[in-house]
Design a protein around this motif. Structure first.
Motif, PDB file in Angstrom:
ATOM      1  N   TYR A  82     -10.372 -17.354   2.429  1.00 45.03           N
ATOM      2  CA  TYR A  82     -11.556 -17.760   2.326  1.00 45.03           C
ATOM      3  C   TYR A  82     -12.135 -18.749   3.187  1.00 45.03           C
ATOM      4  O   TYR A  82     -13.125 -18.896   3.436  1.00 45.03           O
ATOM      5  N   ILE A  83     -10.987 -19.363   3.983  1.00 43.34           N
ATOM      6  CA  ILE A  83     -11.683 -20.072   4.988  1.00 43.34           C
ATOM      7  C   ILE A  83     -11.375 -19.843   6.349  1.00 43.34           C
ATOM      8  O   ILE A  83     -11.727 -20.319   7.437  1.00 43.34           O
ATOM      9  N   ASP A  84     -10.644 -18.332   6.562  1.00 40.08           N
ATOM     10  CA  ASP A  84     -10.281 -17.939   7.686  1.00 40.08           C
ATOM     11  C   ASP A  84     -11.590 -17.434   8.557  1.00 40.08           C
ATOM     12  O   ASP A  84     -12.442 -16.629   7.923  1.00 40.08           O
ATOM     13  N   SER A  85     -11.604 -17.721   9.662  1.00 44.92           N
ATOM     14  CA  SER A  85     -12.818 -17.172  10.606  1.00 44.92           C
ATOM     15  C   SER A  85     -12.027 -16.738  12.139  1.00 44.92           C
ATOM     16  O   SER A  85     -11.183 -17.103  12.336  1.00 44.92           O
ATOM     17  N   VAL A  86     -13.134 -15.945  12.593  1.00 48.03           N
ATOM     18  CA  VAL A  86     -12.909 -15.456  13.801  1.00 48.03           C
ATOM     19  C   VAL A  86     -14.147 -15.727  14.784  1.00 48.03           C
ATOM     20  O   VAL A  86     -15.464 -15.802  14.347  1.00 48.03           O
ATOM     21  N   ALA A  87     -13.756 -15.816  16.112  1.00 51.59           N
ATOM     22  CA  ALA A  87     -14.953 -16.186  17.162  1.00 51.59           C
ATOM     23  C   ALA A  87     -15.466 -14.783  17.494  1.00 51.59           C
ATOM     24  O   ALA A  87     -14.644 -13.652  18.024  1.00 51.59           O
TER      25      ALA A  87
END
Length: 129
Positions: A27-32
């Motif tokens: 739930y906190i994983d992000s990608v550019a």
């Protein structure tokens, strides 16, 4: 009655620790993601998007509540539970072979040298994160 059920409760919570932590981390994983500017097609900027739904900006807007819950969950569940458990075992470090201590906490240190009672809780669970 609570004292008798403590080992079952702790082992049960410990058993689900890894999958719950992995779900919270998702739930906190992000990608550019590259974004082309509408007014200038040659200019490109980068947005941080949530991996679970790349339509959502990470940590903002609709993703913000999920992000906050996940961070609180990681602090309380993933970090807090292990620290409380480690503290409870640490308090009993002089009595690790006592039958009552073995019954309550032995699952977490049995098989390790007495000086390394913390290995399962800190090192092995730390690898998960």
């Amino acid at each position: 009655v609570i004292t008798d059920s403590l080992p079952v409760l702790l082992i049960g919570m410990y058993s689900v620790w890894s999958p719950v932590t992995r779900n919270l981390l998702e739930y906190i994983d992000s990608v550019a993601v590259p974004v082309v500017q509408a007014d200038n097609p040659d200019a490109m900027s980068w947005d941080s998007r949530w991996v679970g739904d790349t339509r959502l900006l990470a940590r903002r807007g609709e993703h913000a509540p999920s992000f906050c819950v996940a961070v609180i969950g990681l602090i309380v569940w993933s970090f807090g539970f292990l620290m409380v458990l480690l503290f409870r075992v640490y308090k009993q470090r002089k009595n690790l072979r006592d039958p009552k201590t073995l019954r309550s906490y032995g699952h977490f240190y049995n098989g390790f040298e007495p000086d390394y009672f913390y290995w399962e809780l800190l090192v092995k669970k730390g690898e998960t994160v």
